[in-house]
Design a protein around this motif. Structure first.
Motif, mmCIF file in Angstrom:
data_model
loop_
_atom_site.group_PDB
_atom_site.id
_atom_site.type_symbol
_atom_site.label_atom_id
_atom_site.label_comp_id
_atom_site.label_asym_id
_atom_site.label_seq_id
_atom_site.Cartn_x
_atom_site.Cartn_y
_atom_site.Cartn_z
ATOM 1 N N ALA A 1 70.840 38.208 -12.680
ATOM 2 C CA ALA A 1 71.539 39.459 -12.363
ATOM 3 C C ALA A 1 70.648 40.384 -11.541
ATOM 4 C CB ALA A 1 71.991 40.148 -13.646
ATOM 5 N N ILE A 2 69.395 40.474 -11.890
ATOM 6 C CA ILE A 2 68.450 41.317 -11.137
ATOM 7 C C ILE A 2 68.243 40.752 -9.740
ATOM 8 C CG2 ILE A 2 66.028 42.047 -11.026
ATOM 9 C CD1 ILE A 2 66.153 42.223 -14.139
ATOM 10 N N ALA A 3 68.123 39.433 -9.623
ATOM 11 C CA ALA A 3 67.931 38.801 -8.317
ATOM 12 C C ALA A 3 69.129 39.046 -7.411
ATOM 13 C CB ALA A 3 67.685 37.304 -8.478
ATOM 14 N N VAL A 4 70.332 38.906 -7.938
ATOM 15 C CA VAL A 4 71.552 39.148 -7.143
ATOM 16 C C VAL A 4 71.611 40.604 -6.701
ATOM 17 C CG1 VAL A 4 74.074 39.258 -7.281
ATOM 18 C CG2 VAL A 4 72.859 37.232 -8.122
ATOM 19 N N TYR B 1 70.665 47.467 2.856
ATOM 20 C CA TYR B 1 69.628 48.229 3.552
ATOM 21 C C TYR B 1 69.501 47.750 4.998
ATOM 22 C CZ TYR B 1 64.963 49.819 4.854
ATOM 23 O OH TYR B 1 63.916 50.383 5.516
ATOM 24 N N ARG B 2 69.510 46.437 5.212
ATOM 25 C CA ARG B 2 69.390 45.879 6.565
ATOM 26 C C ARG B 2 70.605 46.202 7.403
ATOM 27 N NH1 ARG B 2 66.555 40.552 7.890
ATOM 28 N NH2 ARG B 2 67.658 41.209 9.722
ATOM 29 N N GLN B 3 71.776 46.275 6.763
ATOM 30 C CA GLN B 3 73.007 46.575 7.467
ATOM 31 C C GLN B 3 72.987 47.980 8.059
ATOM 32 O OE1 GLN B 3 76.459 46.370 4.980
ATOM 33 N NE2 GLN B 3 77.410 44.840 6.290
ATOM 34 N N VAL C 1 69.072 41.139 -3.843
ATOM 35 C CA VAL C 1 69.547 40.583 -2.563
ATOM 36 C C VAL C 1 70.637 41.468 -1.988
ATOM 37 C CG1 VAL C 1 70.781 38.627 -1.535
ATOM 38 C CG2 VAL C 1 68.869 38.206 -3.098
ATOM 39 N N TRP C 2 71.564 41.906 -2.821
ATOM 40 C CA TRP C 2 72.647 42.782 -2.341
ATOM 41 C C TRP C 2 72.074 44.081 -1.777
ATOM 42 C CZ3 TRP C 2 74.283 47.652 -3.872
ATOM 43 C CH2 TRP C 2 75.487 48.087 -3.337
#
Length: 144
Positions: A128-131, A140-142, A134-135
């Motif tokens: 859950a933390i990894a997902v 942030y990149r978007q 990544v989200w």
């Protein structure tokens, strides 16, 4: 105790010398107070803060088969307690230890058995933390 897991059992004779506070452990079980379903045996329920049993040879859940060569089968709990109280200064215990199961990987104790943390308890929060990470990174990149 899990009926789906084959536990390896080992027996050991443990000699103890009674201390000022007794032998250093408590017992449970008997024909009138079964600790394990379908078994009226006498079991170690825990160690006291002081006593000769604190050396690690006796563990909670060990089954005591005999005390000073006296079989502990089919005894009421109070009768087993009396045998321990009157066992004398030097006490010999025949003990059965329950060891690692034979049909699972090392460290696996079976469902509902003490001593192991189920993998899902660790894996689900980590995933859950990894997902979430990544989200958040993609969001942030978007925005850049």
């Amino acid at each position: 105790m899990n009926g789906g897991v084959d536990w390896a059992l080992s027996e050991e004779v443990i000699d103890l010398t009674r201390g000022p506070s007794g032998l250093g452990f408590n017992i449970v079980g008997g024909t009138d107070q079964k600790y394990v379903a379908n078994d009226s045996g006498i079991y170690v329920s825990g160690s006291k803060k002081m006593g000769p049993a604190l050396d690690g040879r006796l563990q909670e859940g060990d089954k005591i088969l005999a005390i000073n060569d006296r079989d502990l089968k089919n005894l009421l709990h109070k009768d087993a307690v009396e045998l321990f109280r009157n066992a004398g200064y030097n006490v010999s215990l025949k003990v059965q230890h329950r060891l690692q199961p034979q049909n699972g990987p090392a460290g696996h104790r079976g469902d509902g058995e003490p001593g192991g943390i189920p993998l899902a308890v660790i894996l689900v929060p980590v995933l859950a933390i990894a997902v979430a990470a990544v989200w958040a990174f993609l969001r942030y990149r978007q925005r850049m």
